[in-house]
Design a protein around this motif. Sequence first.
Motif, short mmCIF file in Angstrom:
data_model
loop_
_atom_site.label_atom_id
_atom_site.label_comp_id
_atom_site.label_asym_id
_atom_site.label_seq_id
_atom_site.Cartn_x
_atom_site.Cartn_y
_atom_site.Cartn_z
N PHE A 20 52.01 38.59 41.84
CA PHE A 20 51.77 37.59 42.88
C PHE A 20 50.99 38.27 44.01
O PHE A 20 51.29 39.41 44.37
CB PHE A 20 53.09 37.05 43.44
N VAL A 21 49.99 37.55 44.54
CA VAL A 21 49.18 38.09 45.63
C VAL A 21 49.02 37.00 46.68
O VAL A 21 48.73 35.84 46.35
CB VAL A 21 47.80 38.57 45.16
N ASP A 40 39.23 29.22 45.82
CA ASP A 40 39.24 30.00 44.58
C ASP A 40 40.53 29.77 43.80
O ASP A 40 40.51 29.55 42.58
CB ASP A 40 39.10 31.49 44.89
N LEU A 41 41.67 29.86 44.49
CA LEU A 41 42.96 29.69 43.81
C LEU A 41 43.12 28.30 43.24
O LEU A 41 43.65 28.12 42.13
CB LEU A 41 44.10 30.00 44.78
N ASN A 42 42.66 27.30 43.96
CA ASN A 42 42.75 25.93 43.46
C ASN A 42 41.93 25.77 42.18
O ASN A 42 42.37 25.13 41.21
CB ASN A 42 42.28 24.93 44.52
N GLU A 43 40.72 26.32 42.16
CA GLU A 43 39.86 26.23 40.99
C GLU A 43 40.45 27.02 39.82
O GLU A 43 40.47 26.53 38.68
CB GLU A 43 38.46 26.74 41.31
N LEU A 44 40.94 28.21 40.09
CA LEU A 44 41.52 29.03 39.03
C LEU A 44 42.78 28.38 38.46
O LEU A 44 43.04 28.45 37.25
CB LEU A 44 41.84 30.43 39.57
N GLY A 56 49.87 31.76 48.01
CA GLY A 56 49.11 32.69 47.17
C GLY A 56 48.99 32.24 45.74
O GLY A 56 49.11 31.06 45.42
N GLY A 57 48.73 33.20 44.85
CA GLY A 57 48.59 32.92 43.43
C GLY A 57 49.42 33.87 42.62
O GLY A 57 49.67 35.02 43.03
#
Length: 257
Positions: A20-21, A40-44, A56-57
């Motif tokens: 987790f980051v 970026d996180l939403n797209e990934l 985070g992700g």
Amino acid sequence: MTGVEARRSAIVAAVRQRGFVTIEALASQFGVTVQTIRRDLNELSAEGRLERYRGGGGLPSSVENIDYADRRITLSAEKTRIGRLAARHIPSHCSVFINIGTTPEAVARELMRHDDLSVITNNLNVAISLAEATEFRIVVAGGTVRNRDGAVLGQLTCDTLSQFRVDVAVIGTSGIDADGALLDYDYEEVRATQTILAQARRTFLVADHTKFTRRPMVQVGRIAQIDTFFTDRPPPPEIAALMERHGVGLAIADARD
């Protein structure tokens, strides 16, 4: 590879390494704004490459599903297209099982244009939406209501579902392993789905492409038990090969659906 693609690949690598980051840590690491990292996180997450969590992700969990409210809005356009395509393959004047999940709910919304359906479900969201908009015969399986998503579960649910033999079952799943195993998070939910599988003449699996990378720990069944798989992108080669070997149909919903 563009700068954006390179950064997103590096984000995935960082998440795999650390589990987790946080958004702030990623913004600092890559020298971009927190708004950029959120995008970026939403797209990934939409691509199924990681899970988007508050702050985070992280890696996809094998023991806990994404919150129901988040699942309802994630890939909503893709789920609508899958639902529309699957509904086209369900004739009027027939009986239908619909189980738990946001993609089966998308199918239910598209079935509102049909005539004279009998729907058996353990999903209160499906029952309520169809009851408000149609004259269908609707049977809700008895059992215990799971408050967070309107699922009805337990032995009484399985007992109710086992009394029906229906034309078409519409089921969702939380993950599809490379060996064709259909996976989910909750044992009671899985038992209900297994009962549905056993009581349907034809079974439609509806699941978006992110399920190809998720690995919940409870096995529902196998892809070979499915008649037609409705999704939004071609499955990985190993899953496609299994489907071809077992004669499982594939229907891919695109922007035209």
